[in-house]
Design an enzyme around this catalytic site. Structure first.
Site, short mmCIF file in Angstrom:
data_model
loop_
_atom_site.label_atom_id
_atom_site.label_comp_id
_atom_site.label_asym_id
_atom_site.label_seq_id
_atom_site.Cartn_x
_atom_site.Cartn_y
_atom_site.Cartn_z
N ASP A 111 -2.14 -4.32 2.41
CA ASP A 111 -2.09 -5.12 3.28
C ASP A 111 -2.65 -5.42 4.80
O ASP A 111 -1.66 -6.18 5.18
CB ASP A 111 0.02 -4.61 3.74
CG ASP A 111 -0.67 -3.06 4.65
OD1 ASP A 111 -1.30 -2.38 4.52
OD2 ASP A 111 0.93 -3.19 4.87
N ASP A 133 -1.45 -2.65 -1.93
CA ASP A 133 -0.64 -1.86 -1.52
C ASP A 133 0.44 -2.76 -1.80
O ASP A 133 0.55 -3.87 -1.75
CB ASP A 133 -0.78 -2.64 0.46
CG ASP A 133 -1.01 -1.28 0.93
OD1 ASP A 133 -1.32 -0.15 0.64
OD2 ASP A 133 -2.38 -1.70 1.77
N LYS A 152 0.31 1.15 -3.64
CA LYS A 152 -0.02 2.30 -2.35
C LYS A 152 1.28 1.80 -1.23
O LYS A 152 1.41 0.74 -1.79
CB LYS A 152 -1.39 2.38 -1.29
CG LYS A 152 -0.76 2.72 -0.14
CD LYS A 152 -2.49 3.38 0.71
CE LYS A 152 -3.50 2.29 1.44
NZ LYS A 152 -1.55 2.25 2.84
N GLU A 198 -4.51 8.87 7.40
CA GLU A 198 -5.09 7.66 8.90
C GLU A 198 -5.25 8.20 9.83
O GLU A 198 -3.83 8.59 9.91
CB GLU A 198 -4.31 6.53 8.27
CG GLU A 198 -5.65 4.70 8.97
CD GLU A 198 -5.03 3.94 8.73
OE1 GLU A 198 -3.93 3.40 7.96
OE2 GLU A 198 -5.13 3.03 9.78
O1 KIV Z 1 -3.87 -1.41 4.46
C1 KIV Z 1 -4.81 -1.45 4.76
O2 KIV Z 1 -6.54 -1.73 4.83
C2 KIV Z 1 -5.16 -0.31 4.28
C3 KIV Z 1 -6.14 1.05 4.68
C4 KIV Z 1 -6.35 0.76 6.29
C5 KIV Z 1 -6.65 3.05 4.53
O3 KIV Z 1 -3.63 0.99 4.29
#
Ligand code: KIV
Length: 286
Positions: A51, A90, A120, A189
């Site tokens: 995201d 995401d 995710k 993270e």
């Molecule tokens: O949204 C994203 O790019 C992420 C990564 C930083 C793991 O969640």
């Protein structure tokens, strides 16, 4: 030639990523578009349609600018551009937190409309029921603990996790909750290195680090950060492997100069009348 993105047999599955615990590190990058997915597919195990797309490509201040529709559109493009990487999309803020039922409905929509391998979502203990429900619906889930970009506003900014005893204990609770709920892997993270390394030893699913530890079971970076395209702030943990901003800016300057001096287009960039007289004249570069 375009990859055969429709053959599920060619794809790395979420369950094979799960089996990579403690083995050869899992190589992950974000991707948001068809051409970039095509370039990355040969090199990575996993492409995340993060995201972060809301910030990187759409210019929002935070990832809260991402919507389900935005994630699905970019997920479709990345699926079309890849054939072997495990593609994870995401779940944007607001699409899963309310109830497990809401989470399952959103995850189903993402998977049905993109064909991706997994979703995710961010959070540990607070979203464990959501993770368990999505997994029970047959959709693999990647967790995301430590610094959670969807919470930066409520957290008062990008704060590194694992610096107080209380916070370290919360990280362990989150990691175990995500593992127990059935996630196949978890992103860690913005977390103190020793804590991320120790979390990796304590859970049975692969940890994917970003600003975490070299001891994680895999690593991920935002593609625009690592190729030097990001225009705003770049986090300390990013290693820049290329400087595409300079390349694009120099190309644009050369183009502008050539248009102004009428050097472009040259004889090779225009169509002559010969084609109309029956000679071969291709639209494509040869
Ligand atoms: O949204 C994203 O790019 C992420 C990564 C930083 C793991 O969640």
């Amino acid at each position: 030639m375009a990859p055969d993105s429709s053959d599920p047999e060619l794809r790395i599955s979420a369950s094979s990523i799960r089996l990579r615990k403690g083995g050869v590190p899992v190589v992950c990058l974000t991707a948001y578009t068809y051409p970039v997915a095509r370039l990355l597919d040969d090199h990575v195990d996993l492409l995340l349609v993060g995201d972060s797309v809301a910030m990187v490509l759409h210019g929002h201040k935070t990832t809260l600018g991402a919507s389900l529709e935005m994630m699905i559109a970019h997920g479709q493009a990345v699926m079309r551009g890849s054939a072997r990487a495990c593609v994870v999309v995401d779940m944007p803020a607001g699409s899963y937190e309310a109830t497990p039922r809401q989470a399952v409905a959103s995850a189903r929509r993402i998977v049905n409309e993109t064909g991706c391998q997994a979703v995710k979502l961010e959070g540990g203990v607070t979203v464990a029921r959501q993770i368990a429900a999505i997994v029970a619906a047959g959709i693999p889930v990647m967790g995301h603990i430590g610094l959670q970009p969807q919470s930066v506003e409520s957290d008062g900014g990008y704060r590194i996790k694992g610096r107080t005893e209380e916070n370290v204990a919360a990280l362990y609770r989150d990691a175990r909750a995500v593992e127990k709920a059935g996630a196949f892997s978890v992103v860690i993270e913005g977390t103190v290195e020793t804590v991320a390394a120790d979390l990796t030893r304590h859970i049975s699913i692969p940890t994917i680090g970003i600003g975490a530890s070299g001891d994680c079971d895999g690593q991920i970076l935002v593609i625009d950060d690592m190729v030097g395209l990001t225009v705003d702030r770049v986090p300390k943990f990013v290693k820049q492997y290329a400087d595409l901003r300079s390349v694009i800016s120099q190309a644009a300057a050369s183009y502008a100069a050539e248009v102004r001096s009428r050097t472009f287009p040259g004889p090779n960039h225009v169509f002559s009348a010969a084609a109309e007289q029956g000679q071969r004249m291709s639209w494509d570069k040869e």
